[in-house]
Each structure stands twice: as C-alpha cells, then as structure tokens.
Design an enzyme around this catalytic site. Structure first.
Site, PDB file in Angstrom:
ATOM      1  N   HIS A  90       0.788  -1.234   0.000  1.00  0.00           N
ATOM      2  CA  HIS A  90       0.000   0.000   0.000  1.00  0.00           C
ATOM      3  C   HIS A  90       0.819   1.283   0.000  1.00  0.00           C
ATOM      4  O   HIS A  90       0.319   2.337  -0.401  1.00  0.00           O
ATOM      5  CB  HIS A  90      -0.934   0.011   1.216  1.00  0.00           C
ATOM      6  CG  HIS A  90      -2.201   0.772   1.002  1.00  0.00           C
ATOM      7  ND1 HIS A  90      -2.264   1.925   0.256  1.00  0.00           N
ATOM      8  CD2 HIS A  90      -3.464   0.548   1.422  1.00  0.00           C
ATOM      9  CE1 HIS A  90      -3.508   2.380   0.237  1.00  0.00           C
ATOM     10  NE2 HIS A  90      -4.256   1.560   0.927  1.00  0.00           N
TER      11      HIS A  90
ATOM     12  N   TYR B 195     -14.901   5.813   7.966  1.00  0.00           N
ATOM     13  CA  TYR B 195     -13.855   6.267   7.043  1.00  0.00           C
ATOM     14  C   TYR B 195     -14.252   5.873   5.622  1.00  0.00           C
ATOM     15  O   TYR B 195     -14.487   4.699   5.338  1.00  0.00           O
ATOM     16  CB  TYR B 195     -12.533   5.592   7.422  1.00  0.00           C
ATOM     17  CG  TYR B 195     -11.325   5.971   6.596  1.00  0.00           C
ATOM     18  CD1 TYR B 195     -10.310   6.737   7.148  1.00  0.00           C
ATOM     19  CD2 TYR B 195     -11.167   5.548   5.285  1.00  0.00           C
ATOM     20  CE1 TYR B 195      -9.175   7.080   6.413  1.00  0.00           C
ATOM     21  CE2 TYR B 195     -10.046   5.875   4.538  1.00  0.00           C
ATOM     22  CZ  TYR B 195      -9.054   6.640   5.110  1.00  0.00           C
ATOM     23  OH  TYR B 195      -7.943   6.975   4.376  1.00  0.00           O
TER      24      TYR B 195
ATOM     25  N   THR C 269      -4.838  10.573  -0.758  1.00  0.00           N
ATOM     26  CA  THR C 269      -6.217  10.374  -0.298  1.00  0.00           C
ATOM     27  C   THR C 269      -6.587  11.379   0.783  1.00  0.00           C
ATOM     28  O   THR C 269      -5.730  12.023   1.380  1.00  0.00           O
ATOM     29  CB  THR C 269      -6.418   8.954   0.276  1.00  0.00           C
ATOM     30  OG1 THR C 269      -5.532   8.775   1.397  1.00  0.00           O
ATOM     31  CG2 THR C 269      -6.150   7.896  -0.774  1.00  0.00           C
TER      32      THR C 269
END
Length: 784
Positions: free
Chosen positions: A474, A587, A600
């Site tokens: 990630h 979230y 993000t």
C-alpha cells in the site's frame, strides 16, 4: 542460466603461439540487442522529457514562432519592439563577425526561442490557474454559472493536444492548507452525532483551546512547508502511516484484487500466467514510454496526478528497525516465480525482445514440471515478509546481507514483480460457490502466509484452475492506481491476447530458451519459524465475505437522481446501526489527485444528516419525512466528498499538525485524542476507470469482482465495493473472528437488507423522487 550463457560470450586460452580468443557470436548478438533496447529507452525518455516539458505547446511550435519572427523581420517590421537589436548589440561575437549594427539571423533565432519559452510558461501558468478552479464541482444540476462555462471552454482549448502520461504534472496545483478554524469547525460537526452532550462540550473546549494556543503556531510551520514542498501531506503520510508502521503488512496494510466473477479465460495455469505476465509487461512498457492516457475525473477532461505510476514496477519495500524504505529500480528484465516452496528467476526478455505469451507459458510449464524439492527453510521464507517488521529487518541484516542469500534476495527485490503459481483451485465454483468466493478472498489477502512476497509493490497469484488475482503493497500507491493496472491486465488477457481452442497462449516457442534459474539459499534454522506463527495467527483471525448484490445497481439509483456512492454509504450507516445498535466513526477514502502528488483524504460518512435519516426510518416515522431526510443526507454526503477532493478535508490537515507538534516536541491533548479515535467502519469504493476495455453488452459475464482489504479496527469492519455496469454492486466485507460483536456474513446480510429497504422507501414515491432538485452529478460534469 541466462548469466552463464552471457558470461561465455568470449573465452580465451594462452598458447605458445599467443592468445586464442573463442567468441560466441550468438551471445554477443544478444548482448548487442539488449544494449540497443536500453539505448532506445533512453532516447524515448529524452524525447518524452522534451514533449512534456513544453506541454500544452508542442516542440514543433518553436519552428512556427521562428518562421513568424523571420518573416516579419524580412518585411522590415520589428515584432520585438527593439529587443532583437539589443540582443545583437549585447553579443560581441555577432558584432565582430557581422561588422554591422543590423541584427543577424542568429539574433532573431535567440529572440524567437526566448519568446517561445515565455509563451510556454504563460500557457502552463494559465493551465495551472484553470486546474485550480474547483467551483464546478459544487454547482447544482441546471444551475451552471457563466464563469464555469467559460472555464470549460478554455480548459478544452488548452487540453486539445494529446498529452503524455506525465504531461500535466507541472500544471497541477499544490494542495492548499485549510484555515485551522475551518478544519476544527468541520471536525466538531463530524463527531457531533457520535458524542453525548457532555462529551461534545468537552471536545469543543479542547478544540477551542487548541486553536487559541498551539494550533496557530503549528499552522505557521505547515504553511511554510506547503510553500516549499510539492505536497504538504504526501511525504509524511507515506513515511508515518506506512513506512514507520512496525506491524505486519499482510492483512493490516496490503490489499487484493480479484479475477472475473463468472469467467476463467483458460483452465491452463501456465497459459494464464503467460498472458497475465505479458499484459503486465505491456502496461509497464506504456508507463515507461508515457503512452498511457493520463487518468481523469470520470466523465471529464480534468486530469489527475499520475505520480503514483512511477514506482509501480521494479519496486520493493525493504524492512528497517525504525522505518522501512521503498526501493525502486529503473528497469528489470525478469520476474521471480514461487512454486511448491521454490523460487525461480524467469527472464522475460531475450536479445532485447519481450518473450511472447506462448514462450512465457512454456517457461512456466518448465517450472511446474520441475521435480526438485525446496532447500531447508526455503519453502516458508516468504513468512518473513508477513510478520512484524522489526524481526524481519534484523534477520535481513544478519543473514541476508552477503553471500548467496543476498544474491537471491536481490533477485526478488529487483524483479519487475512477484508471481505465485498456487497449488490450490479458487473462484466461485462447486457446490458451495458463496463459501468458495470467501475462501478465494482470504487466499488473495494472505495465502498460506509464506507463499507470497508481501514486500513487493504487487504480487500476482495464478491458481491451478487458471483463476488469477493480485496482492498489492500500500505505501507506494493507492487502490485506484493498482485497479487501473488490473483492469488493463484482465482486458488485455481476455480480449486482445486471447487463447487457442485448447486453452494455450497464442504464438510460437523458441526452444533454445534457457531454463528458468532456480534461486539458491543457505538458510539457518533460527530464520525458519519466528514470523510464521505471528502471520498465521493474524490470517486465521480474518473473516472475509464477498457477495455480488444483484437486486439493482447504479442505473436504478441514478433514475432517482441520487449519487450511487451516497446511496451506498447511507445504506452502510443503516446496516451498521442495525448490526451494532449505534453509530461509529466511518472512514471513506476519497482521492486528492486533483493536486500534484495527491493521495487520499477521509470522508467522514457518519454525519448528522445520515444519522437523522437512520433514526427516523428505524423509529417508523412517516415515509415522506424519511425521504426528505434521505435527500438531505445524500446531498450532505456529496458535499463532504467534494470538499475532501478539493483539499478541504479534515483528517490529513490534523495529521500534519500532529506531525509538526511531534517535531517541535510539544503535546496537544486535542490532537492526541483525535488521532487515536478508532475507525470501526472503514470503507472504500473501487472505481471502474476503463469501461471502454470491457464490452459488457456483448460479454456480460466478464464482470470484475473488484478487491478488498482487512479490517482497520479489531472490533470493526472493512468494506470495499465496486459498482459494475448498471445492475450490480460487488461487496467485500472483512472483520475478525476474535471479536464477538462482528460477523462479516451477518453484516453483509444487513447491507443487502438496508439497500433494499431504502430503495423500497424511495420507489414508493417515484414521481416525487424524479422531480427532486437534488443532483446525482453536477451539471458542469456534463459540459466537461
């Protein structure tokens, strides 16, 4: 072996008559062709630097400017208003050569070049100003301002030239730092439905104290960074959220992507690997040559930042005791393959040529047919990347920093990507398709804990029955970037490369290809077990549930003039309330790639409006009142999403203020409490970005399952969803077995029921719904 084959390009022996050279012309030819390929790439990079450096102009526009200036000068007209003469007089070499005060052609050339560069800078500045305008996103349906209409026209004019992948990078605006008062106000509004009156009063007091004292001091440092850095968030986000995390990557950070839901293009494992690897390398070629179209806001010409593509291939996250490091190599001509506990280096280029899919299939079959057993400790070596980071860093330094272990580890880390030839069969199949789909998700998320290399930027998994999937690290990029890659791979595999009637790859095979190279290890016994137990306990605790929701999709939702994402998010709030009897901090990932190096931002989906709707529906209030509250909740969610996309979010600003406070060595009770709040419902939509690659009308079975991730909180849920076509939404739900309050299957059923109940409510008054002024999408988006 490829190295050995090239090492004998020449041999020599010393004889009484002198030195006898023995040349291998075949090997030398391969070396020559590889060098040609390398130089072609360098020339291509130089060419692309020039093209994107002058965008939105073109290199040929320089010639146009030069001709125009020369033509006007020969017509005894001076468009430079005397500047060419001044250039001539300031150039001693020109005066000495020409012995004249009249400007020479070289002076006109210098002026033309300077004028051309000035025009380019002006165009780029104008494009940057245009891309900094975001008001179009907030304008309602049918109420587009004249300013937005002019903006659309100018943006289309400046974007008319075909751009390269990175052409827009220098024209994208920088992420703005919001006013601290605005961020605190939005934060308090977001937590109001989750706190009691005394708790909210206390939090308000903490926020006010922070603003009045420490907040403005931290804000000044943050504004200074925003002036200096390209993006004031991204480098700290990558370092402190990802690279400094010491917990396992597997489940906690890495995420997965799935194959087609109903279709497996071929049941032949080696053939599927051949086409998949070829498609990925074709994508890499497009990235290297910058031939990919820049990603844009769906349905518009507005570009998104492409910086995340730079580290997609040839990248590995290497462990450290305090922090990990992302290592990226410029190129790699091989991949590493794992099968039955063995590691192989597979060269995918030969003599500067990419191997054909059939040749890669042939090499994969050689690996599958190899009967050699793994060396002691080799089969479970990958578990080191699945466990805690500190033990892996210590093991790496002690046992993998020299000798054959270092050489083999370097091969894995420098590979273009990692491939696992899995011995299992996966997919929605057999007598229990739903259960097998869940097992398929778990397999991609963590596998056996040792048969993936979780440090690689991404790993491909090819199963025994031809099903495929992906596991991605990630820190280097977010899911939309990987999803774009995976969409291209699936479409290229199925629709462009294709297979023969018996399921094999197309093309011919060069039988002289060298065997895949087995990597060699010398692994001490103390390396073999510690991380596997940690990883296995983590994997066994994950509860995954994947299900396609087929009752309706975005087509029916849009007919009600409602954003599909807002509809699903409100449905998730209703499902969570029914599942847990309350609300939680939620979230939803939103992108900030409208800005340079943006990643993000968080959309806090649990709002005052959404909770009011859920309570009204559950309390049995009048349907008309519930519909009105739903419309308000939908509009509120859309506004939150737009604010997050345009740099007016909450969480990244507070996170950066917290990092500054740590650098200054000061404590903030407010920031400490905010950053420690758990996200018990973490959600993300996987966008479909390249629908033109999939012909769902003629091939309706080629539907992507999307992907998912593990739960963020031990007592919470992770929910990923992908809106496919007009009539389907695929959901991926995860939680932990160790928490008695969560159950992925139960929550999945609650999601389906919530979506159905909301549709029943809204469909009961279709006429009112259709005449509503709420907008699913801004009207300006249609203009774009």
């Amino acid at each position: 072996m490829a190295e050995a084959h090239q090492a004998v390009a020449f041999q020599f022996t010393i004889t009484p008559e002198g030195i006898d050279l023995q040349l291998s012309y075949q090997a030398l030819n391969q070396i020559y062709l590889s060098g040609v390929r390398s130089w072609k790439k360098r020339v291509s990079r130089m060419r692309n630097r020039v093209i994107k450096g002058v965008y939105p102009a073109s290199p040929s526009s320089w010639l146009f400017v030069v001709i125009a200036i020369l033509a006007t000068m020969y017509m005894r007209s001076d468009p430079s208003m005397g500047l060419i003469t001044k250039i001539h007089l300031k150039n001693p070499a020109t005066v000495e050569l020409c012995m004249s005060v009249q400007p020479a052609e070289s002076d006109m050339l210098v002026f033309s070049t300077l004028l051309w560069l000035s025009l380019i800078l002006a165009l780029r500045f104008c494009l940057k100003l245009l891309l900094s305008y975001h008001q179009w996103m907030f304008e309602q349906h049918g109420r587009v301002s004249n300013v937005t209409k002019v903006w659309v026209t100018l943006l289309r004019l400046l974007s008319s030239r075909k751009p390269l992948l990175y052409s827009y990078q220098t024209s994208l605006p920088h992420l703005p730092v919001p006013a601290i008062r605005d961020t605190l106000s939005r934060y308090l509004q977001s937590v109001r439905p989750l706190l009691t009156d005394p708790e909210f009063k206390r939090m308000t007091k903490l926020a006010n104290h922070f603003e009045a004292n420490l907040g403005n001091r931290l804000q000044r440092y943050l504004r200074l960074k925003a002036l200096w850095a390209t993006n004031y968030v991204s480098d700290w986000w990558e370092e402190y959220i990802y690279l400094r995390s010491r917990c396992p990557l597997m489940v906690n950070s890495n995420y997965y992507g799935m194959d087609f839901l109903y279709v497996t293009p071929t049941p032949v494992q080696a053939a599927r690997a051949g086409n998949t690897i070829t498609a990925l390398l074709l994508y890499r070629r497009k990235v290297n040559r910058e031939e990919l179209k820049p990603s844009r806001v769906p349905g518009t010409v507005i570009p998104l930042c492409a910086a995340q593509c730079e580290r997609m291939f040839n990248t590995t996250r290497t462990p450290g005791v305090e922090t990990d490091v992302l290592q990226h190599w410029q190129d790699s001509e091989f991949v590493v393959v794992y099968h039955k506990g063995r590691y192989f280096r597979l060269w995918v280029y030969r003599a500067g040529r990419l191997l054909s899919p059939r040749e890669i299939e042939h090499q994969m079959q050689r690996i599958l047919d190899d009967p050699s057993p793994p060396k002691p400790g080799e089969d479970k070596l990958g578990a080191l990347t699945a466990g805690d980071r500190i033990p892996w860093a210590q093991m790496r330094k002690q046992y993998f920093s020299s000798g054959i272990n270092k050489r083999s580890l370097d091969a894995i880390e420098r590979a273009a990507f990692f491939v696992t030839l899995d011995e299992e069969e996966q997919g929605m199949r057999g007598e229990d398709p739903a259960g097998n789909l869940d097992r398929y998700a778990k397999s991609l998320l963590h596998g056996k804990c040792y048969d993936r290399w979780f440090d690689k930027s991404f790993s491909i998994v090819i199963y025994k029955n031809g099903k495929s999937g992906l596991n991605a690290e990630h820190s280097w990029a977010d899911a939309p970037t990987v999803a774009h890659l995976w969409e291209y791979t699936l479409a290229t595999d199925a629709f462009q490369l294709g297979y023969t009637e018996d399921g094999h790859c197309k093309g011919e095979v060069d039988r002289s290809l060298p065997q895949p190279q087995r990597l060699v290890w010398d692994i001490p016994s103390e390396v073999r077990t510690p991380s596997l137990a940690v990883a296995q306990a983590l994997a066994d605790d994950v509860d995954c549930h994947v299900f396609p929701f087929r009752d309706f999709g975005k087509g029916r939702i849009k007919k009600l003039r409602i954003s599909p994402d807002a509809y699903i998010q409100i449905g998730l709030q209703l499902a969570y309330y029914r599942d847990r009897g309350g609300f939680c901090l939620t979230y939803e990932a939103s992108m900030t790639r409208l800005f340079r190096e943006g990643r993000t931002e968080t959309v806090r989906s649990c709002s005052n409006e959404s909770t009011a709707f859920v309570k009204a529906l559950e309390d049995g209030e009048a349907e008309e009142q519930c519909r009105r509250l739903f419309r308000l909740a939908s509009e509120r969610h859309q506004n939150l999403y737009r604010m997050a996309m345009t740099g007016a979010g909450i969480d990244r600003h507070l996170f950066c203020l917290y990092v500054v406070s740590k650098y200054l060595g000061v404590e903030s009770p407010f920031l400490k409490e905010v950053l420690s709040e758990p996200w018990r419902l973490s959600t993300s939509q996987t966008p479909v970005q390249q629908m033109e690659l999939f012909d769902l009308k003629n091939h309706p079975d080629f539907i992507s399952l999307g992907g998912g991730f593990g739960p963020v909180a031990d007592d919470g849920y992770g929910v990923s969803y992908i809106i496919v076509g007009e009539d389907m939404i695929n959901f991926h739900v995860s939680s932990k077995y160790s928490c008695s309050d969560t159950d992925s299957h139960r929550f999945g059923a609650q999601i389906s029921k919530a979506l159905q109940d909301i549709m029943t409510l809204l469909s009961a008054d279709t006429k009112t719904s259709l005449s509503s002024k709420g907008a699913a999408q801004p009207q300006a988006k249609k203009l774009l």
